[in-house]
Design an enzyme around this catalytic site. Structure first.
Site, PDB file in Angstrom:
ATOM      1  CE1 TYR A 120      -1.642   7.366  -2.882  1.00 26.57           C
ATOM      2  CE2 TYR A 120      -2.124   7.990  -0.324  1.00 26.57           C
ATOM      3  CZ  TYR A 120      -1.418   7.164  -1.638  1.00 26.57           C
ATOM      4  OH  TYR A 120      -1.013   6.455  -0.934  1.00 26.57           O
ATOM      5  CE  LYS A 121      -2.486   3.635  -3.703  1.00 26.00           C
ATOM      6  NZ  LYS A 121      -1.986   2.677  -2.586  1.00 26.00           N
ATOM      7  CG  PHE A 162       2.434  -0.795  -1.334  1.00 22.35           C
ATOM      8  CD1 PHE A 162       2.071  -0.640  -2.133  1.00 22.35           C
ATOM      9  CD2 PHE A 162       3.089  -0.088  -0.250  1.00 22.35           C
ATOM     10  CE1 PHE A 162       2.358   0.707  -2.812  1.00 22.35           C
ATOM     11  CE2 PHE A 162       3.187   1.912  -0.999  1.00 22.35           C
ATOM     12  CZ  PHE A 162       2.835   2.390  -1.948  1.00 22.35           C
ATOM     13  CG  ASP A 219      -2.554  -1.933   2.901  1.00 23.22           C
ATOM     14  OD1 ASP A 219      -3.549  -1.420   2.526  1.00 23.22           O
ATOM     15  OD2 ASP A 219      -1.824  -1.018   3.257  1.00 23.22           O
ATOM     16  NE  ARG A 240      -0.630  -0.016  -9.849  1.00 21.90           N
ATOM     17  CZ  ARG A 240       0.041   0.758  -8.910  1.00 21.90           C
ATOM     18  NH1 ARG A 240      -0.315  -0.481  -7.754  1.00 21.90           N
ATOM     19  NH2 ARG A 240      -0.416   2.118  -8.973  1.00 21.90           N
TER      20      ARG A 240
END
Ligand SMILES: *Cc1c(COP(=O)(O)O)cnc(C)c1O
Length: 404
Positions: free
Chosen positions: A231-232, A134, A206, A378
């Site tokens: 928040y995912k 990322f 991560d 995605r």
């Protein structure tokens, strides 16, 4: 949704059969449903709120913030991040208490943990990360390398397997994602961490795309340090603060670069000179974001109720179904994700040169995946809030727009 609302968009029988046979299907009704959304396929980017979160937020404003006022800090707020961290550790991370806390954004926590890890490996000059990681992870590492005069050793694009990691006597810290944000490739955390240790280095993992959806055994796998978003798949809401894990045996020596009063041993003595707090609290810097920690508590409790193994089983069924549909309906698209479910996280990426053009049209129709440059759609299928019907509506709508 479910049985009655298929509205001819899909071949009703098969989809409803999958939802009807899904033991986790009833959980979906506990989330806020957006009236104009027919398929939410971006739960890996921003999880839906639980309906119980609204009353929780309102209650906080009155009974806690409103009534307790500043007294709240000594009635639990100061320890809130650690309490939630312990619960998250128990439910989703395989982490014993005292090693996990809620802090700043993932980006800031990653910076703090990598800087601390470098201090734990003095004299070593190399940091390792993959080109497919990322952006924020890469940028943070490049910034630290510049700041500390270290060298970044890159793992070239592709799935991160142990034999591809440049390890040696100069390696200080390796930063990797448990689940790759684009392809969804699921890394072998235990195997890679063991190899990193063999080289005398530390690993920072991560967990942004795995926390809450992939069973993770941080203690058992020997993980040193980890960060992840809330928040995912933890549905903490936009910008909710991230978590950090520091292995118990490292906490005593752990020194982070942003020395603030709330990570110090005695913040309210207002004394001279920084002395780090005894435990995981030393990861903190400033005043903890209590309001941002509210919603994630509902999702952590829901995952506990459903069981993370069951969540993972449904996740595999959802992504496998999406691949099956894509093979049938999107023959010109390329799957950029592993076909082996044991090497795949909870999302998939499909590539097609016309995807960029159709994503706005999908959004107009209430089908919400996201787009990842240059050509990827995605699909992030959050198991407790996503139905098989949504997956079918999504893939069929993509196919229909590609035909037009
Ligand atoms: C989403 C994500 C981030 C986001 O970091 P923020 O500081 O919350 O913006 C970082 N790393 C990975 C791997 C991610 O998937």
């Amino acid at each position: 949704m479910g049985v009655v609302s298929a509205k001819g968009l899909c071949s009703v029988g098969r989809v409803n059969a999958r939802d009807a046979a899904d033991p986790l299907a009833p959980f979906r009704a506990r989330f806020v449903q957006a009236p104009d959304v027919t398929a939410y396929l971006d739960g890996n980017s921003l999880g839906r709120p639980l309906a119980s979160t609204g009353p929780r937020l309102a209650d906080f404003v009155t009974s806690q913030w409103g009534y307790r006022l500043i007294r709240g800090w000594s009635e639990g707020w100061l320890e809130q991040g650690q309490a939630i961290g312990d619960e998250l550790g128990r439910v989703a991370l395989g982490a014993a208490p005292g090693q996990t806390t809620i802090g700043d954004s993932t980006t800031v926590l990653l910076y703090k943990l990598v800087r601390a890890a470098i201090e734990l490996r003095p004299g070593r000059t190399e940091l390792v990360i993959d080109r497919d990681n990322f952006p924020t992870d890469r940028y943070v590492l490049e910034g630290i390398a510049a700041e500390r005069g270290l060298t970044v050793r890159w793992i070239e694009p592709g799935d991160v397997t142990v034999n591809r990691i440049p390890l040696g006597p100069d390696t200080a810290v390796v930063v990797l994602s448990h689940v790759a944000y684009r392809s969804g490739f699921l890394a072998d955390v235990a195997g890679i961490t063991a190899a990193v240790h063999e080289a005398g280095a530390l690993a920072v993992w991560d967990l942004c795309h795995s926390a809450g959806v992939i069973p993770t055994l941080l203690d058992e796998w020997g993980v040193d340090l980890a960060v992840g978003c809330t928040y995912k798949y933890l549905n903490g809401g936009p910008g909710s603060p991230a978590f950090a894990y520091v292995r118990a045996s490292l906490i005593g020596e752990f020194r982070q670069p942003i020395q603030g009063w709330l990570g110090s041993a005695n913040p309210f003595e207002m004394g001279q000179g920084y002395e780090p707090a005894v435990g995981i609290q030393r990861v903190l810097s400033g005043t903890p974001p209590i309001v941002g920690m509210l919603a994630m508590q509902d999702m952590i409790a829901l995952i506990d109720e459903a069981g993370l193994e069951a969540v993972r089983a449904k996740s595999i069924a959802l992504t496998s179904y999406a691949i099956e549909l894509a093979d049938e309906l999107l023959p010109d698209a390329t799957l950029a994700s592993p076909r082996d479910p044991l090497r795949r996280g909870a999302h998939l990426t499909l590539d097609h040169p016309r995807f960029e053009a159709i994503v706005p049209l999908l959004w107009e129709r209430g089908v919400i995946p996201d787009f990842r440059r240059p050509t990827g759609i995605r699909l992030g299928l959050s198991p407790l809030s996503t139905s098989f019907e949504e997956v079918e509506i999504g893939v069929r709508t993509i196919a229909e727009l590609l035909r037009n």
